[in-house]
Design a protein around this motif. Structure first.
Motif, PDB file in Angstrom:
ATOM      1  N   ARG A  59       0.840  -1.199   0.000  1.00 22.39           N
ATOM      2  CA  ARG A  59       0.000   0.000   0.000  1.00 22.39           C
ATOM      3  C   ARG A  59       0.876   1.250   0.000  1.00 22.39           C
ATOM      4  NH1 ARG A  59      -5.176   1.538   1.768  1.00 22.39           N
ATOM      5  NH2 ARG A  59      -5.242   3.662   2.589  1.00 22.39           N
ATOM      6  N   ALA A  60       1.934   1.243   0.815  1.00 23.43           N
ATOM      7  CA  ALA A  60       2.854   2.379   0.857  1.00 23.43           C
ATOM      8  C   ALA A  60       3.543   2.558  -0.489  1.00 23.43           C
ATOM      9  CB  ALA A  60       3.884   2.181   1.966  1.00 23.43           C
ATOM     10  N   ILE A  61       3.894   1.445  -1.147  1.00 26.97           N
ATOM     11  CA  ILE A  61       4.549   1.526  -2.453  1.00 26.97           C
ATOM     12  C   ILE A  61       3.592   2.109  -3.491  1.00 26.97           C
ATOM     13  CG2 ILE A  61       5.453   0.116  -4.356  1.00 26.97           C
ATOM     14  CD1 ILE A  61       6.836  -1.611  -2.281  1.00 26.97           C
ATOM     15  N   ILE A 125      -5.649  -4.916  -4.972  1.00 28.42           N
ATOM     16  CA  ILE A 125      -5.938  -6.018  -4.044  1.00 28.42           C
ATOM     17  C   ILE A 125      -5.134  -5.864  -2.761  1.00 28.42           C
ATOM     18  CG2 ILE A 125      -5.703  -8.510  -3.716  1.00 28.42           C
ATOM     19  CD1 ILE A 125      -6.058  -8.677  -6.873  1.00 28.42           C
ATOM     20  N   THR A 126      -3.816  -5.694  -2.903  1.00 30.27           N
ATOM     21  CA  THR A 126      -2.953  -5.703  -1.718  1.00 30.27           C
ATOM     22  C   THR A 126      -3.089  -4.433  -0.893  1.00 30.27           C
ATOM     23  OG1 THR A 126      -1.108  -4.922  -3.110  1.00 30.27           O
ATOM     24  CG2 THR A 126      -1.288  -7.299  -2.720  1.00 30.27           C
ATOM     25  N   SER A 127      -3.507  -3.323  -1.508  1.00 27.31           N
ATOM     26  CA  SER A 127      -3.675  -2.083  -0.737  1.00 27.31           C
ATOM     27  C   SER A 127      -4.860  -2.170   0.216  1.00 27.31           C
ATOM     28  CB  SER A 127      -3.847  -0.885  -1.673  1.00 27.31           C
ATOM     29  OG  SER A 127      -5.097  -0.942  -2.343  1.00 27.31           O
ATOM     30  N   LEU A 128      -5.747  -3.140  -0.003  1.00 23.72           N
ATOM     31  CA  LEU A 128      -6.883  -3.364   0.891  1.00 23.72           C
ATOM     32  C   LEU A 128      -6.519  -4.269   2.067  1.00 23.72           C
ATOM     33  CD1 LEU A 128      -9.701  -4.033  -1.743  1.00 23.72           C
ATOM     34  CD2 LEU A 128      -9.428  -1.974  -0.356  1.00 23.72           C
ATOM     35  N   GLY A 129      -5.320  -4.837   2.032  1.00 24.15           N
ATOM     36  CA  GLY A 129      -4.966  -5.844   3.007  1.00 24.15           C
ATOM     37  C   GLY A 129      -5.411  -7.240   2.593  1.00 24.15           C
ATOM     38  N   ALA A 130      -6.018  -7.361   1.412  1.00 25.89           N
ATOM     39  CA  ALA A 130      -6.379  -8.672   0.871  1.00 25.89           C
ATOM     40  C   ALA A 130      -5.118  -9.356   0.359  1.00 25.89           C
ATOM     41  CB  ALA A 130      -7.413  -8.519  -0.242  1.00 25.89           C
ATOM     42  N   ASP A 209      -9.588  11.447  -9.033  1.00 27.16           N
ATOM     43  CA  ASP A 209      -8.325  11.311  -8.306  1.00 27.16           C
ATOM     44  C   ASP A 209      -8.610  11.029  -6.830  1.00 27.16           C
ATOM     45  OD1 ASP A 209      -5.696  11.313  -7.603  1.00 27.16           O
ATOM     46  OD2 ASP A 209      -5.414  13.483  -7.745  1.00 27.16           O
ATOM     47  N   HIS A 210      -8.941   9.762  -6.531  1.00 33.40           N
ATOM     48  CA  HIS A 210      -9.270   9.367  -5.166  1.00 33.40           C
ATOM     49  C   HIS A 210      -8.051   8.760  -4.476  1.00 33.40           C
ATOM     50  CE1 HIS A 210     -13.453  10.238  -5.519  1.00 33.40           C
ATOM     51  NE2 HIS A 210     -13.684   9.320  -6.455  1.00 33.40           N
ATOM     52  N   ASP A 211      -8.043   8.838  -3.147  1.00 33.31           N
ATOM     53  CA  ASP A 211      -7.078   8.084  -2.366  1.00 33.31           C
ATOM     54  C   ASP A 211      -7.510   6.625  -2.315  1.00 33.31           C
ATOM     55  OD1 ASP A 211      -5.589  10.353  -1.797  1.00 33.31           O
ATOM     56  OD2 ASP A 211      -6.682  10.765   0.071  1.00 33.31           O
ATOM     57  N   LEU A 212      -6.587   5.766  -1.894  1.00 33.18           N
ATOM     58  CA  LEU A 212      -6.936   4.365  -1.676  1.00 33.18           C
ATOM     59  C   LEU A 212      -7.894   4.250  -0.500  1.00 33.18           C
ATOM     60  CD1 LEU A 212      -3.318   2.901  -1.960  1.00 33.18           C
ATOM     61  CD2 LEU A 212      -5.161   2.570  -3.638  1.00 33.18           C
ATOM     62  N   PRO A 213      -8.753   3.241  -0.490  1.00 33.20           N
ATOM     63  CA  PRO A 213      -9.620   3.038   0.676  1.00 33.20           C
ATOM     64  C   PRO A 213      -8.778   2.817   1.941  1.00 33.20           C
ATOM     65  CG  PRO A 213     -10.276   1.617  -1.154  1.00 33.20           C
ATOM     66  CD  PRO A 213      -8.965   2.223  -1.524  1.00 33.20           C
ATOM     67  N   GLU A 214      -9.311   3.173   3.067  1.00 35.46           N
ATOM     68  CA  GLU A 214      -8.592   2.990   4.326  1.00 35.46           C
ATOM     69  C   GLU A 214      -8.334   1.500   4.577  1.00 35.46           C
ATOM     70  OE1 GLU A 214      -7.274   5.190   6.461  1.00 35.46           O
ATOM     71  OE2 GLU A 214      -7.771   6.727   4.974  1.00 35.46           O
ATOM     72  N   ALA A 215      -7.147   1.211   5.091  1.00 31.18           N
ATOM     73  CA  ALA A 215      -6.807  -0.165   5.451  1.00 31.18           C
ATOM     74  C   ALA A 215      -5.640  -0.131   6.427  1.00 31.18           C
ATOM     75  CB  ALA A 215      -6.436  -0.978   4.215  1.00 31.18           C
ATOM     76  N   ASP A 216      -5.678  -1.004   7.417  1.00 29.03           N
ATOM     77  CA  ASP A 216      -4.624  -1.093   8.424  1.00 29.03           C
ATOM     78  C   ASP A 216      -3.748  -2.293   8.083  1.00 29.03           C
ATOM     79  OD1 ASP A 216      -3.045  -0.890  10.654  1.00 29.03           O
ATOM     80  OD2 ASP A 216      -4.511  -1.798  12.021  1.00 29.03           O
ATOM     81  N   ASP A 220       4.265  -7.485   8.513  1.00 28.11           N
ATOM     82  CA  ASP A 220       4.240  -8.945   8.494  1.00 28.11           C
ATOM     83  C   ASP A 220       2.851  -9.521   8.257  1.00 28.11           C
ATOM     84  OD1 ASP A 220       7.033  -9.362   8.882  1.00 28.11           O
ATOM     85  OD2 ASP A 220       6.778  -8.683  10.946  1.00 28.11           O
ATOM     86  N   ASP A 221       1.916  -8.676   7.804  1.00 29.30           N
ATOM     87  CA  ASP A 221       0.632  -9.187   7.350  1.00 29.30           C
ATOM     88  C   ASP A 221       0.799  -9.906   6.017  1.00 29.30           C
ATOM     89  OD1 ASP A 221      -0.725  -8.208   9.539  1.00 29.30           O
ATOM     90  OD2 ASP A 221      -1.460  -6.402   8.532  1.00 29.30           O
ATOM     91  N   GLU A 222      -0.073 -10.870   5.761  1.00 29.18           N
ATOM     92  CA  GLU A 222       0.018 -11.665   4.537  1.00 29.18           C
ATOM     93  C   GLU A 222      -0.422 -10.843   3.328  1.00 29.18           C
ATOM     94  OE1 GLU A 222      -2.526 -14.685   5.930  1.00 29.18           O
ATOM     95  OE2 GLU A 222      -1.000 -15.613   7.198  1.00 29.18           O
ATOM     96  N   ALA A 223       0.326 -10.984   2.236  1.00 37.34           N
ATOM     97  CA  ALA A 223       0.072 -10.161   1.046  1.00 37.34           C
ATOM     98  C   ALA A 223      -0.146 -10.967  -0.218  1.00 37.34           C
ATOM     99  CB  ALA A 223       1.249  -9.202   0.824  1.00 37.34           C
TER     100      ALA A 223
END
Length: 578
Positions: A59-61, A125-130, A209-216, A220-223
């Protein structure tokens, strides 16, 4: 000091090289306040060296890639996508997936050829934590169904070609709720068209031009779940974390930073390059060791519909490509294709590869033919790609090595039973450790226990380490031919065959023998316009290696040898030729 293989590769170190030892360069690059500074953190309860400045998550990338604005991110045939347009599409798809109920820990499969949509879907996908599950685009319907079922994927993003296969088995996939298909002329039952969500790639710049949805998301979370190549048995899903894949962002640039310092030069300021990326993105080499880092650095990726050397020449010339490669076969074809001299390839600065061992002869020819720096590295699906690597003079000096480990990785050579570490120079099984090592295999506790041991991954590769830590992959354990009790490492014989001026592709396998157990045999592909006989190649090998290593049979094939998507030769398919 040059070794015998160095002389064979035809390279003489320039005067004064190396100006610094590798230990000195490592200390300089990883010192306090430096880009490659390290720190120690606990991963699964084990103290582990990590890159202090590595991005914390994919998500940071994605947000870092956004900062490159109107620079070209992706070129595919006539389609051109800027970083700004890519991010707008990524954010739009992420919001759409969130509306479809996708959240942290859900598996979302991604099945398509290298298209501009691939990195959009991956980061959405990965920016959602999925958890993104990249599927091999070469797989059959049954193979795709296996991975979709095994991963329990809740959603799928695919291209139309993959959907035509998956549709055959869709009814048997109970967990699969959402199917989004790109490049389909019309919507199929039970699917959504990606273009109805995002528009075509040339229109992504017009999205809001939206930001990504919020996600925590924690490091070491699975990606990801990348499936192993499955050359033997059913593929296993290697479960990777955000830290695993983000480690490669700095590991790849760390290897590149060595070359100028070893020459006694200051490292140049980072510059944005154009890179022809021809290996499939569903493989960790392309996704983790290449694409993910390119969104940090702002490099332009050029995709091809499928690999073809003459078309690659045209693309390199037209797009002024600076870097390419992927697997050794690609480099050989660029060198040996008769159309090479018809194109201006002077923009090429580097040709790198991994995924399969390369012959020392290839290293020298890259430098001599293109004036480009050769580069190589080693990793595997279970290490999310990069563990070792070297470029330029270090690689030319040790052309049969895949390089030393990056600073955050450790290697050791173990006995066959895994109980004893072997001394420097001895051949045994290669074990690797570091923040790039995956958590284990998805839903395979028994396989995880066998392969992942106290933070180390047992690679199944036979290798040795020299006194400076350079790694030499000798063979895959299962590829070793045992002739009357004598071990024959197939890569050793293959490298000698590659040195023959007519040979561009070669593989050595074992043929059953009633008394000896096995005997070596070779399958060879010759360069266009060249000629060689079985006897000639047997004599060639016999003049360079022990007699028992000479192939008893040599079969010639009109095409390059069959490979999986990772660049590894499918040796089990070669036995039928004999």
């Amino acid at each position: 000091m040059q070794t015998k293989t160095d002389v064979a590769a035809g390279w003489t170190p320039p005067a004064g090289w190396p100006a610094m030892s590798r230990d000195e360069v490592r200390d300089l690059l990883t010192g306090p306040g430096q880009p490659f500074e390290m720190e120690t953190v606990a991963i699964d309860g084990r103290e582990t060296r990590v890159w202090k400045n590595a991005p914390p998550s994919l998500r940071a990338i994605a947000n870092m890639g956004r900062e490159h604005g109107d620079r070209l991110a992706i070129v595919y045939e006539e389609e051109r996508v800027t970083f700004d347009a890519w991010f707008r599409a990524t954010a739009a798809l992420a919001h759409h997936l969130r509306k479809r109920g996708i959240g942290k820990g859900d598996r979302v499969a991604l099945a398509m050829r290298n298209l501009p949509e691939w990195p959009v879907a991956f980061f959405a996908i990965t920016s959602l934590g999925a958890i993104c599950v990249p599927l091999n685009a070469w797989w059959s319907a049954d193979e795709l169904a296996f991975a979709l079922s095994d991963s329990g994927s809740k959603a799928l993003v695919c291209d139309h070609e993959r959907w035509e296969r998956i549709a055959e088995v869709r009814d048997g996939l109970a967990a699969l709720e959402t199917c989004i298909v790109s490049r389909a002329e019309e919507e199929s039952e039970g699917t959504e068209r990606l273009e109805d969500i995002l528009g075509k790639s040339n229109a992504w710049i017009d999205l809001n031009d939206h930001d990504l949805p919020e996600a925590d998301i924690a490091p070491d979370d699975e990606a990801t779940i990348f499936y192993t190549s499955g050359t033997t048995g059913a593929p296993k899903g290697s479960l990777g974390t955000h830290r695993n894949i983000c480690t490669n962002v700095l590991s790849s640039t760390y290897n590149l930073a060595f070359a100028p310092l070893r020459r006694g030069e200051e490292p140049p300021e980072p510059t944005q390059k154009t890179i022809l990326l021809v290996i499939p993105l569903f493989h960790v080499t392309a996704c983790s060791a290449a694409m993910v880092g390119y969104f940090v650095s702002g490099h332009t990726m050029v995709f091809m519909h499928h690999w073809e050397p003459e078309e690659a020449f045209r693309v390199i010339e037209r797009e002024k490509v600076n870097m390419t490669g992927g697997v050794p076969t690609i480099a050989w074809q660029l060198l040996d294709h008769p159309a090479r001299c018809d194109h201006d390839l002077s923009s090429l600065e580097m040709i790198t590869y991994g995924g399969a061992p390369a012959a020392p002869e290839l290293v020298r020819r890259i430098e001599q033919t293109f004036g480009a720096a050769p580069g190589s590295g080693w990793g595997m699906t279970e290490t999310m790609a990069t563990v070792t690597g070297h470029v330029s003079e270090d690689y030319l000096n040790r052309p049969d090595s895949c390089g030393p480990p990056v600073a955050v990785a450790d290697l050791k050579i173990m006995s066959e039973d895994g109980q004893r570490e072997l001394p420097t120079g001895e051949v045994g099984e290669l074990w690797a450790r570091g923040p790039m090592v995956a958590k284990g295999y998805w839903n395979r506790p028994d396989a995880t226990e066998q392969t992942f041991v106290d933070g180390w991954v047992r690679t199944g590769d036979l290798a040795r380490l020299d006194e400076e830590g350079f790694c030499f992959i000798v063979d895959r354990a299962k590829d070793m031919v045992i002739r009357g009790g004598e071990n024959i490492h197939s890569s050793e014989v293959e490298n000698v065959l590659y040195e023959h001026p007519a040979v561009t592709d070669a593989a050595v396998i074992g043929l059953p023998h009633r008394q000896l157990g096995e005997e070596p045999a070779a399958v060879v592909h010759l360069a266009a316009g060249t000629h060689a006989t079985e006897g000639e190649l047997q004599t060639w090998v016999g003049e360079r290696l022990a007699h028992f290593k000479v192939p008893v049979r040599v079969v010639f094939t009109d095409t390059t040898l069959p490979r999986n998507a990772n660049g590894k030769i499918l040796k089990k398919e070669l036995t039928s030729l004999f």
